[in-house]
Motif scaffolding. Structure first.
Motif, PDB file in Angstrom:
ATOM      1  N   LEU A 152       0.927  -1.270  -0.042  1.00 23.28           N
ATOM      2  CA  LEU A 152      -0.354   0.415  -0.110  1.00 23.28           C
ATOM      3  C   LEU A 152       0.806   1.267  -0.078  1.00 23.28           C
ATOM      4  O   LEU A 152       0.069   1.937  -0.331  1.00 23.28           O
ATOM      5  N   SER A 168      -0.769   3.432   4.953  1.00 25.12           N
ATOM      6  CA  SER A 168      -0.513   2.225   4.618  1.00 25.12           C
ATOM      7  C   SER A 168      -0.600   1.366   5.523  1.00 25.12           C
ATOM      8  O   SER A 168      -0.953   0.444   6.038  1.00 25.12           O
ATOM      9  N   VAL A 202      -4.136  -1.225  -4.567  1.00 24.84           N
ATOM     10  CA  VAL A 202      -4.586  -0.797  -3.616  1.00 24.84           C
ATOM     11  C   VAL A 202      -5.933  -2.055  -3.437  1.00 24.84           C
ATOM     12  O   VAL A 202      -5.848  -2.684  -2.537  1.00 24.84           O
ATOM     13  N   THR A 205      -4.717  -5.574  -3.134  1.00 29.52           N
ATOM     14  CA  THR A 205      -4.013  -5.386  -2.007  1.00 29.52           C
ATOM     15  C   THR A 205      -4.619  -5.865  -0.560  1.00 29.52           C
ATOM     16  O   THR A 205      -4.750  -6.746   0.173  1.00 29.52           O
TER      17      THR A 205
END
Length: 462
Positions: A152, A168, A202, A205
């Motif tokens: 991230l 993150s 993003v 993940t």
């Protein structure tokens, strides 16, 4: 003057004789209360004050890894408050018993029988390798969250500078624990992941962190022991156990159903501005989040009613046992489906993959599902009555999201009155500890020496 040593000894004996399931329920209660007190501190909120009911709601949502919020997390809470929320998510996701026993193993202290029972109860296992499971749970969690935060950061740091490090870490932990909290409100208030709806780095993940966290530590351990570890020693891989096979098959099936459903239903609606690949990515992201987490890449309140119904079904089923997710669980859903299909075919036993479900397993699945069904629909009815301006389907969506510890909302939570928030607090708590575990923690007194034999009661069914 009271004899504190005597009180301490009595308290210690009380804890030792307490059923493990009750210890787990009480530990969550204590953590929620501690989190509420911390969130009520002036330093915790940006305004310097926060209503007790909203602090309790947020602490419950974080501890029960739900994600329902009374407002945008970044806008309402200071860095200290966000840190408290993240700590509650991590403690609630793994479970206090898992972390406590994991720490005991870390300092090389042997586990007693009492701790072994507690670990077995919290992990959902019985005759499993508890010590190995707990070691894997702690290590695997840290590794997944670390890798997720790094991935991230590849997107957030170039976009937001050093300020992207905290989102993150926060989003990685929240995703793996299936919490659904985020601190991206500085982009657009209460937007969740909508700014990254078409970003595969993003969204994928976050999605895979949610899926891995939702599989459960038992499945992860089985995959490691049967598929990964043998390769390190140049040995043949082994077949996964029955539990893991069921969890993986149902998870994949639900992900496919959700992805296809969201893609078709919202193609020209909430995903109209995205291209074909972004729509597929967004549909998969929503399918993943609807079952266990609570990040949103589209406006949930603007979705079609049929889409919301599909979401309610996915939220109600939830994740796998022993995971960071909620719901009635994938295995419970599978037991119900197989039992119904076998009954329709005239079979006296529920059989799948050359394995049969025991009668106690079927009873437990039916009990969990019925209690959950009644809880969700009664909650939705009461909330709808207290808030007549909110459609019943949105109230049902909110109640199911609370029970499934999902955290998705049709933009309803901030509009609810105090009583409705307390109802959702109770529902989130029940969803996290489990309906049967909560009932056992209250009703369990002692074990009966033997079961009585009663005459069979015959009656017509259907």
């Amino acid at each position: 003057m009271p004899d504190f040593s005597d009180l301490q000894q009595r308290f210690s004996e009380k804890i030792k004789t307490m059923p493990p399931v009750r210890v787990i329920v009480i530990s969550f209660l204590v953590l929620i209360l501690a989190g509420t007190l911390l969130l009520m501190l002036p330093i915790a909120s940006r305004a310097g004050h926060f209503r007790p009911v909203d602090a309790l709601f947020t602490a419950t949502s974080a501890t029960c890894v739900t994600g329902l919020v009374v407002g945008d997390t970044f806008t309402l809470w200071s860095p200290f408050g966000q840190g408290v929320i993240l700590a509650l998510i991590q403690l609630g996701g793994l479970g206090l018993s898992t972390l406590t026993i994991g720490f005991s193993l870390f300092i090389r202290r042997k586990l007693g029988i009492r701790e072994m029972k507690l670990a077995s109860e919290s992990s959902g296992g019985s005759s499993l390798d508890i010590v190995g499971l707990l070691k894997l749970a702690i290590g695997f969690t840290i590794a997944c969250e670390g890798v997720g935060a790094c991935l991230l950061a590849i997107r957030f740091v170039p976009s937001f500078g050093l300020n992207g490090i905290w989102p993150s870490i926060f989003c990685a932990v929240s995703a793996y624990c299936n919490a659904g909290f985020d601190v991206l409100g500085f982009i657009e208030g209460n937007s969740s992941m909508s700014a990254f709806a078409g970003d595969p780095l993003v969204s994928l993940t976050i999605s895979f962190l949610i899926i891995i966290g939702g599989l459960g530590f038992i499945v992860v351990q089985d995959i490691y022991l049967c598929k990964i570890q043998p390769r390190f020693h140049h040995k043949d891989t082994m077949r996964l156990n029955f539990h893991s096979q069921i969890c993986l098959r149902v998870t994949v099936a639900l992900l496919l159903v959700g992805t296809i459903g969201f893609f078709i239903l919202e193609y020209d609606h909430t995903m109209a501005e995205l291209n074909i690949f972004e729509k597929l990515n967004c549909a998969f992201f929503q399918s993943t989040n609807t079952r266990t987490a609570g990040f949103a890449s589209v406006d949930i309140g603007a979705q079609y009613e049929f889409t919301k119904i599909l979401s309610v079904l996915l939220m109600f089923i939830g994740a796998c046992p022993g995971s960071t997710g909620g719901g009635i669980k994938t295995t419970t859903f599978m037991v119900l489906v197989v039992t119904v299909m076998c009954t329709i075919r005239g079979k006296n036993e529920a059989v799948i993959f050359r394995h049969r479900f025991s009668v106690p397993t079927v009873y437990k699945a039916l009990s969990v599902s019925l209690v959950a069904f009644l809880l969700v629909f009664v909650d939705a009815g009461v909330i709808s009555s207290l808030n007549p301006n909110i459609p019943y389907l949105d109230c049902l969506y909110e109640a199911t999201s609370a029970f499934g510890t999902v955290g998705l909302s049709a933009n309803v939570t901030p509009k609810l009155d105090v009583v409705s928030k307390f109802i959702l607090i109770f529902t989130m708590f029940i969803g996290r500890v489990g309906p049967l575990s909560f009932g056992l923690s209250i009703l369990m007194r002692h074990k009966f020496k033997g079961d009585s034999i009663y005459p069979e009661g015959r009656m017509l069914i259907g």
